[in-house]
Scaffold this active site. Sequence first.
Site, PDB file in Angstrom:
ATOM      1  NE  ARG A 271      -1.899   1.903  13.120  1.00  0.00           N
ATOM      2  CZ  ARG A 271      -2.629   0.954  12.531  1.00  0.00           C
ATOM      3  NH1 ARG A 271      -2.357   0.568  11.294  1.00  0.00           N
ATOM      4  NH2 ARG A 271      -3.632   0.386  13.168  1.00  0.00           N
ATOM      5  CG  HIS A 387       7.052  33.335  11.625  1.00  0.00           C
ATOM      6  ND1 HIS A 387       7.092  34.682  11.852  1.00  0.00           N
ATOM      7  CD2 HIS A 387       7.995  32.791  12.435  1.00  0.00           C
ATOM      8  CE1 HIS A 387       8.032  34.965  12.742  1.00  0.00           C
ATOM      9  NE2 HIS A 387       8.594  33.829  13.111  1.00  0.00           N
ATOM     10  CE  LYS A 513      -4.415  -0.192   0.988  1.00  0.00           C
ATOM     11  NZ  LYS A 513      -3.842  -1.293   1.741  1.00  0.00           N
TER      12      LYS A 513
HETATM   13  O1  F6P Z   1      -2.249   2.466   4.727  1.00  0.00           O
HETATM   14  C1  F6P Z   1      -2.496   1.137   4.962  1.00  0.00           C
HETATM   15  C2  F6P Z   1      -1.258   0.349   5.225  1.00  0.00           C
HETATM   16  O2  F6P Z   1      -1.614  -0.974   5.325  1.00  0.00           O
HETATM   17  C3  F6P Z   1      -0.486   0.794   6.474  1.00  0.00           C
HETATM   18  O3  F6P Z   1      -0.982   0.282   7.646  1.00  0.00           O
HETATM   19  C4  F6P Z   1       0.881   0.322   6.158  1.00  0.00           C
HETATM   20  O4  F6P Z   1       1.847   0.953   6.949  1.00  0.00           O
HETATM   21  C5  F6P Z   1       0.985   0.687   4.693  1.00  0.00           C
HETATM   22  O5  F6P Z   1      -0.301   0.478   4.174  1.00  0.00           O
HETATM   23  C6  F6P Z   1       2.004  -0.070   3.908  1.00  0.00           C
HETATM   24  O6  F6P Z   1       1.757  -1.444   3.939  1.00  0.00           O
HETATM   25  P1  F6P Z   1       2.836  -2.480   3.456  1.00  0.00           P
HETATM   26  O7  F6P Z   1       4.021  -2.367   4.352  1.00  0.00           O
HETATM   27  O8  F6P Z   1       2.170  -3.831   3.550  1.00  0.00           O
HETATM   28  O9  F6P Z   1       3.189  -2.141   2.036  1.00  0.00           O
END
Ligand code: F6P
Length: 548
Positions: A271, A387, A513
Amino acid sequence: MSNDRICINEQPVWARLHQHQRATRHLHMKELFAQDPQRFDRYSLQLDGLMLDYSKNRVTDRTLELLQELAQAADLSGWMRMMRAGERINISEKRAVLHSALRLPAQASLELDGEDIVPAVHAVLARMASFAQRVRAGEWLGFSGQPVRQVVNIGIGGSDLGPLMVAEALKPYADPALTFHYVSNVDGQHLAQVLQQCDAASTLFIVASKSFATPETLLNAQAARRWFLQYAAEADIARHFVAVSSNAPAVQDFGIDTDNMFDFWDWVGGRYSVWSAIGLPVMLQIGPERFAEFLAGGARMDEHFFHTPFERNMPVLLGLIGVWYNTFYGAHTHAIMPYDHGLRRLPAHIQQMDMESNGKRVGRYGERLDFDTGPVIWGEEGVNSQHAFFQLLHQGTRLVPCDFIIAMNTHYPLGNQHRVLVANCFAQTEALMRGKTEAEVLQELGDLAGDELDVLLPQKLFPGNQPSNTIALDKVTPYNLGMLLAMYEHKVFVQGVIWGVNSFDQWGVEYGKQLASRLLGELESGQVAAHDASTAGLMRHYLEACHD
Ligand code: F6P
């Protein structure tokens, strides 16, 4: 690394802040403004093209003093130093947290495990730049000799939201010869709809995944590959598929030549990765020079964050004011309203950045926390949201701290529309702050009397005292956007440090997952294993109702 385990809610300042909240909660911001004509000057800050006005908050000088004491009690300066120096502050994954190193200029240096990492960062940037220049100049040719016209980024989470948001915001700088698509959803309609707009001979796919193990991304990448091979040969993949990842073996297994891979490192969280090679589609869109300006904006905010005293430090103040509402007022959410169409994906990006970082109920040493941590982040582009949900902000029962983001200049002058936008943004922050009194409503209602007045009067009252920060960019440029984004990243870090969580892992996304992969096996075999009655019922319903 410091081994002092601080129980923040056992620090005396924690109780003093609760006490201070009880003593000041009756204060109306209107009174605070009336008492201090300098409040805006004292509670606003400027850094190059970014201005932060935090004066419309339920805070006094004493509140800010106490919050800074809280930051000291949490050893914020120590954690800032450790992050910057590359200590492994992502304790559960034993990783450094160095997204700020991605923004360092080439002449800087930063050692990690005895090695300067800045040359490696700039080596990847140089490879990205050379690739981007070739694509943009029409020199990178596809299997039939055509230049690239469509770029499809396949990724999810940080490998999608960050670049997508930045790309939308910086569209005014885009190369018009290229069209960009971002595919993230495992729902086939996302990719299918994009492919309908693409011509294989002129399409470049970027498979963006730090781990190169994210099922949604791999599934979409495989589908894109199959689609491509309907028109071209296996040997043509090298000219049409590139990868961005930190996992070279998995990239190779997928069939992408590692010569066409742009790498980054385990010390870059997903992120926080738009500054790394994950930003490749952005660089393709706006060019390497503009991308460098974006990085420079981020670096400017880093410098401000790491070197400015807390009382004038934008990310620190934003973080502390957020803690004030979240922890001491019990506000559960925080809204982000960009009054800028280009920034409309910002709330989604900050939502991931903040909620995946600080949505934790256990502290960094595994201790159960008995106070609330990260807020629910939400928001939508301004004016449209007026709105939609602003009714609740103005007259609902909840305290919702907001950030308003607005540019002082537009890339798209169209009559007086930008001035109308600015007026709306400022009007909302004013209305939320001041509210509307009974005397004002009575004046508006004129001659109305009796039952009718009794019914209408309370409905027309606005309590006000709803807090907001206003962040004004001179213009949405790559540099200013870099500052804005880095400011939010550091704000999230500040809050994580105060609450004592590890803002850089995300164990909470793993469980779903695992279950999804187990359930998929059952749906494919038609053998539903033991589940709760609801899940088993839904699985059976699918097996009966699905005709594919
Ligand atoms: O949602 C979990 C996560 O690991 C995020 O932190 C990350 O941005 C996303 O999945 C995608 O991960 P990757 O870049 O390893 O595919």
